[in-house]
Design a protein around this motif. Structure first.
Motif, PDB file in Angstrom:
ATOM      1  N   VAL A 184       0.846  -0.856   0.139  1.00 39.39           N
ATOM      2  CA  VAL A 184       0.269   0.053  -0.364  1.00 39.39           C
ATOM      3  C   VAL A 184       0.514   1.334  -0.124  1.00 39.39           C
ATOM      4  O   VAL A 184       0.934   2.304  -0.598  1.00 39.39           O
ATOM      5  CB  VAL A 184      -0.782  -0.245   1.191  1.00 39.39           C
ATOM      6  N   LEU A 185       2.108   1.645   0.569  1.00 38.25           N
ATOM      7  CA  LEU A 185       2.811   1.808   0.727  1.00 38.25           C
ATOM      8  C   LEU A 185       3.997   3.095  -0.729  1.00 38.25           C
ATOM      9  O   LEU A 185       3.979   3.919  -1.015  1.00 38.25           O
ATOM     10  CB  LEU A 185       3.876   1.979   1.910  1.00 38.25           C
TER      11      LEU A 185
ATOM     12  N   LEU B 239       3.136  10.099   5.491  1.00 34.22           N
ATOM     13  CA  LEU B 239       3.566   8.661   5.255  1.00 34.22           C
ATOM     14  C   LEU B 239       4.874   8.612   5.788  1.00 34.22           C
ATOM     15  O   LEU B 239       5.956   9.481   5.243  1.00 34.22           O
ATOM     16  CB  LEU B 239       3.349   8.687   3.223  1.00 34.22           C
ATOM     17  N   PRO B 240       4.919   7.279   5.781  1.00 34.95           N
ATOM     18  CA  PRO B 240       6.204   6.996   6.850  1.00 34.95           C
ATOM     19  C   PRO B 240       7.027   6.539   4.956  1.00 34.95           C
ATOM     20  O   PRO B 240       6.331   6.611   4.089  1.00 34.95           O
ATOM     21  CB  PRO B 240       6.361   5.642   7.833  1.00 34.95           C
TER      22      PRO B 240
ATOM     23  N   SER C 153      10.624   5.257   7.584  1.00 33.90           N
ATOM     24  CA  SER C 153      11.459   5.587   8.393  1.00 33.90           C
ATOM     25  C   SER C 153      10.650   5.738   9.779  1.00 33.90           C
ATOM     26  O   SER C 153       9.521   5.663   9.397  1.00 33.90           O
ATOM     27  CB  SER C 153      11.329   7.312   8.091  1.00 33.90           C
ATOM     28  N   ALA C 154      11.206   6.924  10.817  1.00 33.90           N
ATOM     29  CA  ALA C 154      10.704   6.901  12.403  1.00 33.90           C
ATOM     30  C   ALA C 154       9.513   7.780  12.407  1.00 33.90           C
ATOM     31  O   ALA C 154      10.044   9.365  11.838  1.00 33.90           O
ATOM     32  CB  ALA C 154      11.170   6.956  12.840  1.00 33.90           C
TER      33      ALA C 154
ATOM     34  N   PHE D 136       2.175  15.519  11.559  1.00 35.45           N
ATOM     35  CA  PHE D 136       1.441  14.158  12.460  1.00 35.45           C
ATOM     36  C   PHE D 136       2.036  12.928  10.608  1.00 35.45           C
ATOM     37  O   PHE D 136       2.208  13.396   9.812  1.00 35.45           O
ATOM     38  CB  PHE D 136       0.114  14.464  12.912  1.00 35.45           C
ATOM     39  N   THR D 137       1.832  12.139  11.354  1.00 37.38           N
ATOM     40  CA  THR D 137       1.941  10.950  10.119  1.00 37.38           C
ATOM     41  C   THR D 137       0.886   9.896  10.547  1.00 37.38           C
ATOM     42  O   THR D 137       1.603   9.144  11.611  1.00 37.38           O
ATOM     43  CB  THR D 137       3.905  10.241  10.522  1.00 37.38           C
TER      44      THR D 137
END
Length: 464
Positions: free
Chosen positions: A214-215, A229-230, A247-248, A336-337
């Motif tokens: 999905v990412l 998104l990360p 990524s954090a 935000f993520t």
């Protein structure tokens, strides 16, 4: 705690009090040798020895490449052996968090990642951040190899990143289907730079593989979507499933931010996340190419709502997160993520993410704490019985208008989304077969919704 070892354990020795872990390790397919009598010598080679500091004997260091001292006090170590200490949080029989005792990690977890509101939790965080951290429960890992937890070693290799053992490990308070998350720190950074996520049990659904797909699909979705998104870094096999490196996400979960922040700041952050959820649906909207999936169709039949499918014929498909609660949004108070895409769909149904997120954000701010009471409160919210009901209706109307969806279709989509979440909980319970499934209050809404005369398949309250 096995994920903190420098090697994946396949053969272990349990000494003294650690013998209570025997059944748990055998369920995981790990061979165990138990030495209950103090000082019992065993020359059987093993990967690791578990015990309290007073239980270890000289032969343990000759026959194993690592030990875990479960009381946090390491025995005298042979030359060439190193140690790494972790703070342990959560119930003794089911810890939720292990924190590397380096100052960077303790400070980040206590002051930026965790935002408790209770006095007891604030005192705990103060103790964690303190140089002494004397009130915290500890665990010690010692071994001959560089003490980098083996999942981080494999993840770093897959993502072509420098291997680091400085981390904290999240086990969470959910059921056994909740993934393990390890947040890794670069040597010079005060916050984690990357994370790896993987299944903790054999045979679990391959959630990291779905998240990766999905990412990857969203990589070219435009700056409005991508900035929250990360960043994908790698995918790799671990145990019998796929793991992911990304990524954090900085900060704490939106849940904690809403509870701790002032009302204006809290409202601004959850509204930004809601607008993003609408943007995601609009950006990824396509003509629907698939029908409602088989399990959901069966569920509609069971509830006597098969006719609702005719109200969804003109509904587009779009990327749907499918678990967009405040706990899956990380924020540092400025941005935000959105994390944990393990339940997402590339060709999903719209509207559900917005209904889910606005329900949870308002419940965190204004709802009761008990799960059953909160689920019923959510039904009151959508019936229009609460002062904040209008907030929910306005966001739903905004999403429907942006997508060109009729009132009738939007109402049907909200109902279907609650049924889907209820079905998700049934799937978890089936897989865990006998073990407790973490239903959560939003998983309970579907039952109350369908048995409420003002809701169910005929619900159109938001139109008013």
């Amino acid at each position: 705690m096995r994920f903190l070892l420098p090697i994946e354990p396949r053969h272990i020795r349990l000494r003294g009090a650690a013998a209570v872990l025997e059944d748990a390790f055998r369920e995981l397919g790990i061979e165990t040798v138990t030495s209950r009598s103090h000082g019992a010598v065993s020359r059987t080679p093993v990967d690791v020895v578990f015990g309290e500091s007073a239980d270890f004997i000289a032969s343990d260091f000759e026959t194993a490449s690592a030990i875990i001292s479960i009381d946090g006090r390491a025995p005298e170590l042979p030359i060439g052996w190193e140690r790494r200490d972790y703070l342990r949080a959560g119930p003794p029989d089911r810890p939720t968090l292990f924190i590397d005792t380096s100052r960077r990690v303790r400070t980040y977890v206590a002051r930026r990642w965790s935002r408790p509101t209770s006095r007891r939790a604030r005192l705990r965080n103060r103790a964690i951040a303190s140089p002494a951290f004397r009130f915290a429960s500890k665990l010690t890992v010692a071994g001959t190899a560089p003490l980098i937890p083996y999942p981080l070693q494999v993840a770093a290799t897959a993502a072509k990143l420098p291997a680091t053992g400085t981390c904290f490990l999240q086990l969470g308070s959910g059921d056994d289907l909740q993934r393990v998350v390890m947040q890794a720190f670069d040597p010079t950074r005060p916050q984690p730079t990357w994370v790896t996520k993987f299944s903790r049990v054999s045979g679990a659904p391959d959630r990291s593989d779905r998240e990766f797909r999905v990412l990857a699909h969203l990589r070219d979705s435009g700056p409005n979507v991508e900035q929250h998104l990360p960043r994908l870094l790698a995918q790799f096999p671990l145990h019998d499933s796929q793991a992911i490196v990304e990524s954090a996400a900085p900060g704490t979960v939106l849940t904690a931010h809403l509870r701790a922040a002032g009302s204006n700041n809290a409202r601004a952050m959850y509204e930004a996340a809601l607008q993003w959820a609408i943007d995601l649906s609009v950006t990824t909207k396509q003509v629907r190419t698939n029908e409602v999936d088989g399990e959901l169709s069966q569920l509609l039949e069971e509830w006597g709502g098969s006719g609702i499918r005719s109200r969804l014929t003109e509904v587009p498909q779009c990327v749907a997160h499918n678990d967009l609660g405040t706990w899956n949004i990380q924020t540092d108070g400025r941005t935000f993520t959105v994390v944990d895409w393990e339940s997402a769909s590339i060709a999903g149904l719209p509207i559900g993410d917005v209904a889910y997120l606005v329900s949870d954000a308002l419940a965190v701010l204004y709802g009761p704490e008990d799960d059953d009471e909160r689920a019923q409160w959510c039904c009151q919210l959508w019936r229009g019985d609460l002062d904040v009901s209008q907030v929910a209706f306005e966001w739903l109307a905004r999403a429907a208008n942006a997508l060109g969806i009729s009132v009738d279709a939007a109402s049907a989509l909200v109902t279907v989304s609650w049924l889907r979440h209820g079905l998700s909980q049934e799937r978890r319970a089936t897989f865990l077969s006998g073990k407790e499934a973490n239903e959560g209050y939003l998983g309970k809404v579907s039952s109350y919704w369908m048995n409420d005369s003002k809701l169910g398949f005929d619900w159109v309250a938001y139109a008013s």
